[in-house]
Design a protein around this motif. Structure first.
Motif, PDB file in Angstrom:
ATOM      1  N   GLY A  39      -7.102   9.412  -0.477  1.00 58.80           N
ATOM      2  CA  GLY A  39      -6.339  10.466   0.183  1.00 58.80           C
ATOM      3  C   GLY A  39      -5.777  10.044   1.522  1.00 58.80           C
ATOM      4  O   GLY A  39      -4.618  10.330   1.835  1.00 58.80           O
ATOM      5  N   GLU A  40      -6.573   9.342   2.312  1.00 57.92           N
ATOM      6  CA  GLU A  40      -6.096   8.911   3.628  1.00 57.92           C
ATOM      7  C   GLU A  40      -5.031   7.824   3.493  1.00 57.92           C
ATOM      8  O   GLU A  40      -4.027   7.840   4.200  1.00 57.92           O
ATOM      9  CB  GLU A  40      -7.248   8.418   4.509  1.00 57.92           C
ATOM     10  N   ALA A  41      -5.250   6.885   2.606  1.00 62.20           N
ATOM     11  CA  ALA A  41      -4.248   5.826   2.398  1.00 62.20           C
ATOM     12  C   ALA A  41      -2.949   6.441   1.881  1.00 62.20           C
ATOM     13  O   ALA A  41      -1.862   6.118   2.355  1.00 62.20           O
ATOM     14  CB  ALA A  41      -4.770   4.777   1.422  1.00 62.20           C
ATOM     15  N   GLY A  42      -3.076   7.345   0.930  1.00 64.45           N
ATOM     16  CA  GLY A  42      -1.900   7.998   0.361  1.00 64.45           C
ATOM     17  C   GLY A  42      -1.128   8.822   1.368  1.00 64.45           C
ATOM     18  O   GLY A  42       0.096   8.937   1.287  1.00 64.45           O
ATOM     19  N   ALA A  43      -1.813   9.387   2.359  1.00 63.65           N
ATOM     20  CA  ALA A  43      -1.139  10.181   3.386  1.00 63.65           C
ATOM     21  C   ALA A  43      -0.274   9.320   4.290  1.00 63.65           C
ATOM     22  O   ALA A  43       0.711   9.792   4.857  1.00 63.65           O
ATOM     23  CB  ALA A  43      -2.167  10.948   4.221  1.00 63.65           C
ATOM     24  N   LEU A  44      -0.615   8.041   4.409  1.00 63.09           N
ATOM     25  CA  LEU A  44       0.180   7.132   5.235  1.00 63.09           C
ATOM     26  C   LEU A  44       1.422   6.629   4.498  1.00 63.09           C
ATOM     27  O   LEU A  44       2.440   6.321   5.113  1.00 63.09           O
ATOM     28  CB  LEU A  44      -0.670   5.931   5.664  1.00 63.09           C
ATOM     29  N   VAL A 101       3.804   6.424  11.596  1.00 65.65           N
ATOM     30  CA  VAL A 101       3.034   7.507  10.982  1.00 65.65           C
ATOM     31  C   VAL A 101       2.874   8.690  11.930  1.00 65.65           C
ATOM     32  O   VAL A 101       2.915   9.839  11.511  1.00 65.65           O
ATOM     33  CB  VAL A 101       1.642   6.988  10.529  1.00 65.65           C
ATOM     34  N   GLY A 102       2.690   8.408  13.184  1.00 63.72           N
ATOM     35  CA  GLY A 102       2.403   9.464  14.154  1.00 63.72           C
ATOM     36  C   GLY A 102       0.927   9.464  14.494  1.00 63.72           C
ATOM     37  O   GLY A 102       0.079   9.077  13.685  1.00 63.72           O
ATOM     38  N   HIS A 103       0.631   9.900  15.687  1.00 63.03           N
ATOM     39  CA  HIS A 103      -0.719   9.757  16.229  1.00 63.03           C
ATOM     40  C   HIS A 103      -1.785  10.503  15.428  1.00 63.03           C
ATOM     41  O   HIS A 103      -2.808   9.933  15.066  1.00 63.03           O
ATOM     42  CB  HIS A 103      -0.735  10.206  17.690  1.00 63.03           C
ATOM     43  N   GLU A 107      -4.704   8.605  13.394  1.00 60.40           N
ATOM     44  CA  GLU A 107      -6.091   8.714  13.860  1.00 60.40           C
ATOM     45  C   GLU A 107      -7.002   9.268  12.778  1.00 60.40           C
ATOM     46  O   GLU A 107      -8.160   8.842  12.661  1.00 60.40           O
ATOM     47  CB  GLU A 107      -6.166   9.578  15.123  1.00 60.40           C
ATOM     48  N   ASP A 108      -6.513  10.201  11.968  1.00 57.67           N
ATOM     49  CA  ASP A 108      -7.306  10.725  10.853  1.00 57.67           C
ATOM     50  C   ASP A 108      -7.681   9.608   9.887  1.00 57.67           C
ATOM     51  O   ASP A 108      -8.823   9.519   9.433  1.00 57.67           O
ATOM     52  CB  ASP A 108      -6.538  11.812  10.093  1.00 57.67           C
ATOM     53  N   ALA A 109      -6.724   8.764   9.565  1.00 61.01           N
ATOM     54  CA  ALA A 109      -6.988   7.653   8.635  1.00 61.01           C
ATOM     55  C   ALA A 109      -7.926   6.638   9.262  1.00 61.01           C
ATOM     56  O   ALA A 109      -8.900   6.197   8.642  1.00 61.01           O
ATOM     57  CB  ALA A 109      -5.677   6.992   8.223  1.00 61.01           C
ATOM     58  N   ARG A 118     -10.704  -0.238  14.412  1.00 56.31           N
ATOM     59  CA  ARG A 118      -9.854   0.760  15.083  1.00 56.31           C
ATOM     60  C   ARG A 118      -9.302   0.191  16.375  1.00 56.31           C
ATOM     61  O   ARG A 118      -8.160   0.475  16.750  1.00 56.31           O
ATOM     62  CB  ARG A 118     -10.641   2.045  15.370  1.00 56.31           C
ATOM     63  N   ALA A 119     -10.079  -0.620  17.060  1.00 55.14           N
ATOM     64  CA  ALA A 119      -9.644  -1.193  18.333  1.00 55.14           C
ATOM     65  C   ALA A 119      -8.415  -2.083  18.169  1.00 55.14           C
ATOM     66  O   ALA A 119      -7.620  -2.216  19.097  1.00 55.14           O
ATOM     67  CB  ALA A 119     -10.787  -1.987  18.976  1.00 55.14           C
TER      68      ALA A 119
END
Length: 128
Positions: A39-44, A101-103, A107-109, A118-119
Motif C-alpha cells: 500500500g505504501e509503495a503503491g501510494a508513491l 511525492v510531497g512531504h 513521510e508516511d511511506a 530514513r536519514a
C-alpha cells in the motif's frame, strides 16, 4: 515528473552520469518496494513517470525486513555499482522522490524504514 527529468536529477545529486543514473534509480525503487508494504509503495507510484511507477507496484504481500547494509547491497548488486555509489544514489533517489511525492505522503511511506535509511532522504548538512 517525466522519467528523464527524474533520472537527470538523480544523476546530478549522486554525481553520476545519466546513463548510470537510470539503472541506479531502478535499483533503488525496486529495493524500496521490497522494503515497503504494498500500500505504501503503491501510494508513491502515481507521482512518478509512467516508465518508473511500475517499479513501485507490488502485490499485497508484506514488506520484507532488512537493514541499511542489506538495502545498499541490493542496490549495488542490481545496478552493478560499488557501495559508496549505491549510498549516494539511494540518497539522490530518495531526495528526488521526496520532492515529487510531497512531504506528508513521503513521510508516511518512510515511517516503515529504519532511522538510518530514513536519514538518507534528508539533505546533507553544509560543511563549516
Amino acid at each position: 515528473m517525466a522519467e528523464l527529468a527524474f533520472v537527470d536529477k538523480v544523476a546530478a545529486r549522486a554525481n553520476v552520469s545519466p546513463e548510470q543514473a537510470r539503472p541506479l534509480t531502478e535499483a533503488v525503487l525496486r529495493t524500496l518496494t521490497e522494503r515497503l508494504s504494498g500500500g505504501e509503495a503503491g501510494a508513491l507510484a502515481p507521482h512518478l513517470a509512467d516508465e518508473l511507477s511500475p517499479l513501485l507496484v507490488k502485490a499485497a504481500e508484506p514488506a520484507e525486513t532488512f537493514d541499511y547494509d542489506e538495502f545498499l547491497r541490493r542496490v549495488a548488486d542490481r545496478a552493478g555499482i560499488d557501495r559508496p555509489t549505491a549510498e549516494r544514489g539511494t540518497r539522490a533517489v530518495l531526495q528526488s522522490l521526496h520532492r515529487v511525492v510531497g512531504h506528508r505522503e513521503f513521510e508516511d511511506a518512510l515511517a516503515q524504514l529504519p532511522a538510518d535509511l530514513r536519514a538518507l532522504a534528508q539533505p546533507l548538512p553544509l560543511g563549516p
